[in-house]
Design an enzyme around this catalytic site. Structure first.
Site, PDB file in Angstrom:
ATOM      1  N   HIS A 260       5.390  -2.685   1.595  1.00  0.00           N
ATOM      2  CA  HIS A 260       4.754  -3.915   2.257  1.00  0.00           C
ATOM      3  C   HIS A 260       4.269  -4.982   1.393  1.00  0.00           C
ATOM      4  O   HIS A 260       4.012  -4.694   0.472  1.00  0.00           O
ATOM      5  CB  HIS A 260       3.639  -3.251   3.143  1.00  0.00           C
ATOM      6  N   ASP A 311       6.413   1.593  10.273  1.00  0.00           N
ATOM      7  CA  ASP A 311       7.493   1.805  10.804  1.00  0.00           C
ATOM      8  C   ASP A 311       8.242   3.169  10.551  1.00  0.00           C
ATOM      9  O   ASP A 311       9.211   3.666  11.325  1.00  0.00           O
ATOM     10  CB  ASP A 311       8.435   0.809  10.518  1.00  0.00           C
TER      11      ASP A 311
HETATM   12  N1  COA Z   1      12.583   0.894  -1.255  1.00  0.00           N
HETATM   13  C1  COA Z   1      12.731   1.078  -2.524  1.00  0.00           C
HETATM   14  N2  COA Z   1      12.197   0.321  -3.417  1.00  0.00           N
HETATM   15  C2  COA Z   1      11.327  -0.836  -2.953  1.00  0.00           C
HETATM   16  C3  COA Z   1      10.831  -0.681  -1.613  1.00  0.00           C
HETATM   17  C4  COA Z   1      11.751   0.313  -0.789  1.00  0.00           C
HETATM   18  N3  COA Z   1      11.303   0.337   0.656  1.00  0.00           N
HETATM   19  N4  COA Z   1      10.036  -1.771  -1.267  1.00  0.00           N
HETATM   20  C5  COA Z   1       9.687  -2.420  -2.511  1.00  0.00           C
HETATM   21  N5  COA Z   1      10.536  -1.902  -3.292  1.00  0.00           N
HETATM   22  C6  COA Z   1      10.579  -2.124  -4.919  1.00  0.00           C
HETATM   23  C7  COA Z   1      11.436  -3.373  -5.020  1.00  0.00           C
HETATM   24  O1  COA Z   1      12.672  -2.967  -5.246  1.00  0.00           O
HETATM   25  C8  COA Z   1      10.747  -4.078  -6.144  1.00  0.00           C
HETATM   26  O2  COA Z   1      11.244  -3.492  -7.491  1.00  0.00           O
HETATM   27  P1  COA Z   1      11.403  -4.287  -8.861  1.00  0.00           P
HETATM   28  O3  COA Z   1      10.180  -4.815  -9.105  1.00  0.00           O
HETATM   29  O4  COA Z   1      11.964  -3.201  -9.627  1.00  0.00           O
HETATM   30  O5  COA Z   1      12.577  -5.250  -8.379  1.00  0.00           O
HETATM   31  C9  COA Z   1       9.262  -3.764  -6.005  1.00  0.00           C
HETATM   32  O6  COA Z   1       9.196  -2.513  -5.373  1.00  0.00           O
HETATM   33  C10 COA Z   1       8.491  -4.876  -5.458  1.00  0.00           C
HETATM   34  O7  COA Z   1       9.128  -5.320  -3.906  1.00  0.00           O
HETATM   35  P2  COA Z   1       9.320  -6.631  -3.326  1.00  0.00           P
HETATM   36  O8  COA Z   1      10.585  -6.500  -2.417  1.00  0.00           O
HETATM   37  O9  COA Z   1       9.323  -7.549  -4.164  1.00  0.00           O
HETATM   38  O10 COA Z   1       8.178  -6.497  -2.167  1.00  0.00           O
HETATM   39  P3  COA Z   1       7.863  -7.467  -1.229  1.00  0.00           P
HETATM   40  O11 COA Z   1       6.612  -7.699  -0.854  1.00  0.00           O
HETATM   41  O12 COA Z   1       8.725  -8.727  -1.241  1.00  0.00           O
HETATM   42  O13 COA Z   1       8.621  -6.603   0.150  1.00  0.00           O
HETATM   43  C11 COA Z   1       9.185  -5.395   1.786  1.00  0.00           C
HETATM   44  C12 COA Z   1       8.118  -6.030   0.980  1.00  0.00           C
HETATM   45  C13 COA Z   1       8.504  -4.731   3.202  1.00  0.00           C
HETATM   46  C14 COA Z   1      10.280  -6.503   2.263  1.00  0.00           C
HETATM   47  C15 COA Z   1       9.974  -4.283   0.981  1.00  0.00           C
HETATM   48  O14 COA Z   1       8.873  -3.431   0.596  1.00  0.00           O
HETATM   49  C16 COA Z   1      11.146  -3.408   1.864  1.00  0.00           C
HETATM   50  O15 COA Z   1      12.235  -4.191   1.842  1.00  0.00           O
HETATM   51  N6  COA Z   1      10.749  -2.569   2.323  1.00  0.00           N
HETATM   52  C17 COA Z   1      11.567  -1.864   3.412  1.00  0.00           C
HETATM   53  C18 COA Z   1      11.830  -2.474   4.909  1.00  0.00           C
HETATM   54  C19 COA Z   1      10.698  -2.042   5.563  1.00  0.00           C
HETATM   55  O16 COA Z   1      10.254  -0.867   5.615  1.00  0.00           O
HETATM   56  N7  COA Z   1       9.982  -3.211   6.111  1.00  0.00           N
HETATM   57  C20 COA Z   1       9.007  -3.021   7.050  1.00  0.00           C
HETATM   58  C21 COA Z   1       7.748  -3.811   6.511  1.00  0.00           C
HETATM   59  S1  COA Z   1       6.282  -3.579   7.591  1.00  0.00           S
END
Ligand code: COA
Length: 374
Positions: A260, A311
């Site tokens: 998140h 979710d």
């Molecule tokens: N699965 C695997 N790795 C994940 C992850 C996931 N669901 N969510 C975050 N990470 C990892 C990223 O790969 C990143 O790793 P790195 O630093 O080695 O590159 C690190 O955690 C930080 O993630 P980041 O994408 O920069 O965080 P964010 O705040 O931009 O993204 C989300 C948040 C929600 C977009 C992201 O967690 C995600 O894509 N989750 C899956 C989709 C989801 O469930 N969305 C509903 C949200 S309520």
């Protein structure tokens, strides 16, 4: 003025809000000052919808009036019903939902009136009619007759009734109601910010909610509840879960339903939804999804320290309730309309055009050569 780029507006506070507060440090979320967990246990979805829209919990007579208003506004026009029935059967229901709100805007006599009172009336109409139209598509694409709303049923009961022609037992309805309460509002998430951005040009509520639905569809946002189900279907059996998740992490795949932007130590909504997911699993005598759920969650926390978001439990819960997977995010829509509408009204009340800056990184200034000189 600093020209430091904050990609994804990371950590930027863009405005104030009185609607909800996300407190990641203590894993807490409040709507208008009330903890969501408390709301889930003591209120039904209509009370929470009233709270989100009006700023306070309803008294008995307010709730009665609000429920009556919703009931009176649930019917959709023959025009909209026919449009829904004729939408391509393979359309994603989120695209249908987006089109539904757009058509509601075309039919609404007050579309261009952005006064607070007109906006509240339009919010109620969108909130009451959208589930009816979404349920119509749920049935129409299977070649089934469309079921109109039925008086005397709660918001959740009526949605089940319009989708399946019957209302399930009260514990299933409560679990659904809880999921709607948890989905109703969540501060400046991407779809809400989209709605506020659209509103900031003084556009109308139908346009803002249409845009918000498009934003919610994405798998990084609301679309994640569908992706969770696709993942569980791929895993198939609890015995496969450990190998599957380890392989996914080895390949550095993003695992849907985890992580998140704001919560880094866990999503405040998960424990409540998890409890109701377990209740529904017990009622349906299905242990398979709980087992897959627990294994994947354990590995994600142990290996990545990444916690589930709301979710993750809603996906399999809606599946056990017999909803088609691609209807999970439209269910999110019928609840989040309340949060979006509240934000749209708040934006109108203290508006400032949202217009950030960008740092140019394209080609240097250059001269246009005539076609025969290029
Ligand atoms: N699965 C695997 N790795 C994940 C992850 C996931 N669901 N969510 C975050 N990470 C990892 C990223 O790969 C990143 O790793 P790195 O630093 O080695 O590159 C690190 O955690 C930080 O993630 P980041 O994408 O920069 O965080 P964010 O705040 O931009 O993204 C989300 C948040 C929600 C977009 C992201 O967690 C995600 O894509 N989750 C899956 C989709 C989801 O469930 N969305 C509903 C949200 S309520």
């Amino acid at each position: 003025m600093s020209d430091e780029i904050k990609k994804g507006l990371l950590g930027i506070v863009v405005d104030e809000t009185t609607i909800s507060q996300v407190m990641p440090d203590i894993n807490s979320l409040t709507y208008r000052g009330y903890a969501v967990q408390d709301l889930c246990e003591k209120c039904n979805f209509e009370e929470v919808a009233y709270l989100v829209l009006n700023g306070d919990l309803p008294k008995k007579k307010d709730l009665k009036k609000f429920k009556k208003l919703l009931e009176e506004n649930r019917n959709i026009t023959i025009n909209l019903r026919e449009i829904v029935k004729h939408m391509p059967k393979k359309s994603h229901p989120m695209d249908v939902a987006r089109t539904i709100v757009s058509v509601l805007g075309l039919e609404d006599k007050e579309t261009t009136d952005n006064s607070p009172k007109a906006n509240m009336r339009k919010a109620i109409r969108i909130f009451a009619k959208t589930p009816t139209a979404i349920a119509a598509f749920f049935r129409a694409r299977k070649g089934k007759n469309v079921i109109p709303p039925k008086k005397g049923l709660s918001f959740s009961e009526n949605f089940f009734y319009m989708c399946f022609g019957k209302v399930p037992n009260k514990d299933i309805v409560k679990a659904f109601d809880v999921s709607l309460i948890l989905y109703a509002e969540h501060s400046f998430n991407v779809s809400t910010f989209t709605a506020r951005t659209i509103t900031s040009s003084l556009s109308d509520i139908h346009g803002a909610i249409t845009g918000a639905i498009a934003s919610l569809k994405g798998p990084l946002h609301g679309g994640a509840n569908e992706e969770v189900m696709h993942m569980m279907s791929k895993i198939k059996k609890p015995e496969n879960a450990l190998k599957w998740i380890n392989k996914a992490l080895d390949k550095k795949e993003v695992v849907m339903g985890f992580g998140h932007r704001v919560y880094k130590k866990g999503d405040s909504r998960v424990p409540t939804m998890e409890k109701y997911f377990k209740k529904v699993s017990a009622i349906k005598k299905d242990k398979k999804f709980i087992k897959i759920y627990d294994t994947v969650k354990k590995v994600m926390i142990e290996r990545k320290n990444i916690h589930p978001n709301v979710d993750y439990p809603t996906g399999p819960t809606y599946h056990l309730m017999d909803f088609d997977t691609d209807f999970f995010t439209p269910i999110f829509v019928i609840s989040r309309i309340t949060g979006w509408a509240a934000h749209i009204m708040e934006q109108h009340a203290a508006n400032k055009l949202i217009r950030p800056l960008s740092k140019y990184s394209g080609p240097e200034h250059r001269k246009v050569m005539l076609l025969n000189q290029r």
